[in-house]
Write an enzyme that holds these catalytic residues in place. Sequence first.
Site, short mmCIF file in Angstrom:
data_model
loop_
_atom_site.label_atom_id
_atom_site.label_comp_id
_atom_site.label_asym_id
_atom_site.label_seq_id
_atom_site.Cartn_x
_atom_site.Cartn_y
_atom_site.Cartn_z
N LYS A 76 0.86 -1.19 0.00
CA LYS A 76 0.00 0.00 0.00
C LYS A 76 0.89 1.24 0.00
CE LYS A 76 -3.84 2.07 2.68
NZ LYS A 76 -4.72 1.91 3.86
N SER A 151 -9.82 2.30 3.04
CA SER A 151 -8.89 3.00 2.18
C SER A 151 -7.96 2.08 1.40
CB SER A 151 -8.05 3.97 3.01
OG SER A 151 -7.25 3.24 3.94
N SER A 175 -10.20 -0.19 7.21
CA SER A 175 -9.62 -0.10 5.87
C SER A 175 -8.93 -1.34 5.32
CB SER A 175 -8.62 1.05 5.81
OG SER A 175 -9.31 2.26 5.67
N1 GLN Z 1 -13.28 4.60 6.52
C1 GLN Z 1 -12.66 5.03 7.73
C2 GLN Z 1 -12.21 6.46 7.58
O1 GLN Z 1 -12.50 7.01 6.59
C3 GLN Z 1 -11.51 4.13 8.06
C4 GLN Z 1 -10.31 4.39 7.27
C5 GLN Z 1 -9.16 3.52 7.65
O2 GLN Z 1 -9.33 2.49 8.31
N2 GLN Z 1 -7.96 3.93 7.28
O3 GLN Z 1 -11.59 7.02 8.42
#
Ligand code: GLN
Length: 484
Positions: A76, A151, A175
């Site tokens: 990532k 994400s 995410s």
């Molecule tokens: N969807 C959540 C956010 O927007 C979690 C994102 C994540 O786990 N990095 O913060």
Amino acid sequence: MHNMSIAELGLGLRSKTFSSRELTEHFLRRIATLNPRYNAVITVTEESALASAERSDEQLRNGAGGDLCGIPVLHKDIFCTRNVRTSCGSKMLDNFIPPYDATVVENFADAGAVMLGKTNMDEFAMGSSNETSFYGPVKNPWDITRVPGGSSGGSAAAVAARLGAAATATDTGGSIRQPAALCGVSGLKPTYGRVSRWGMIAFASSLDQAGPIAKSAEDCAILLQCMASYDPRDSTSVERAVPDYRATLNDSVAGVKIGIPKEYFSDGLDPSVEAAVMDSLAALRELGAELVDISLPNSHLSVPAYYVIAPAEASANLSRFDGVRYGHRCDNPVDLEDMYRRSRAEGFGEEVQRRILIGSYCLSAGYYDAYYRKAQQVRQLIRQDFVNAFEQVDIIMGPTCPSPAFKFGAKGDDPVAMYLEDIYTIATNLAGLPGMSVPCGLVDGNPAGIQLIGNYFDEASLLNVAHRLQQATDWHKLQPGGLD
Ligand code: GLN
């Protein structure tokens, strides 16, 4: 080759059926032909991948190398990679070339894994759909009109489309698990402190944790083995022996108590997702597991608590991007103030700016007690719910997300609707517990995921239960149409 498990690829490499160089070339070809459709990979490191494949082939020829030696993976783009752009999905870091590797990246390199490139992601890991990436959204390989989740949508889509044998990812509120669910692959968020955060660009430091996304629970076990390590460079890394995750994969699940929280089967849950989750639970009952109804009474508070704590920490973490040392700097600033202002306004996208504003507000004098301190108190209540539950059960299971992948734009104008995507995953981060998502069915042709939540440092139980489920069912073997 791209459909083989990591263990099978390892056998192929060791028996000289193919070399790491051939395997790497194979995946690079797939990236070249398929990635334009999905936008899952934003940097391809072809030259260094081939060079490291050759080094791994050399090791394999000498009978050396472990499970990941010669296996091509993707990282990532939140993990710093030496001499390779690390953008975190943001214009702010579009020009950032780190001088060092993250510990996770280093662990893979030490194991002889081959880095194919970097995966697309929501900007600074903020999002649930990959629509906030500066590099454009990732398309879900099951249906390119739908989001892959976020994400870590690039990592999940890349594994689903078989652009690499596996991918690394991070999870602050869901995410890893949510994109894994939406793309029909397996993903594991370890216990907070299990995997080093050093060199991983910080979003919300008390919640961020790295983990693997792969085709199966068994692959996740092999990957976690490599990722988990004590790291003195991360003060929250926990000094604790890493168990042999593969050794317990095949343990019987007879007598394992699985808690089913009633709050995770609430109104917002798509009935077809619920049915798929129930089918997998029934399969585990067939294997001898015991299903126990439980309650996590403070679950409804996890999204509001998270959306105070995560932005608060983000606003502090992102203050370092000021145009001075690295990252985007605006043209011709008239003075320092102008440089800060314009560099940040130009470098950060809308969602990141929204979080910085919310976070700064929650932390400001006068509001700190009302918001930040209160959210931390709620966080303790949420944690205590889990502590109580784990006195009764061994693991907790339920849906990963309320519905399958949605269409692009469906939630773009409504941040709160987007925030509710993580309604079942966020509590795990607030409590610091390990969580996993594995495929459990298709809803109108789109994957649904079942979530497993474990006690602290009990990743082994999650992997064991998920692996037994994957031996009894075939959901994890299904692949998006249009791919060979
Ligand atoms: N969807 C959540 C956010 O927007 C979690 C994102 C994540 O786990 N990095 O913060």
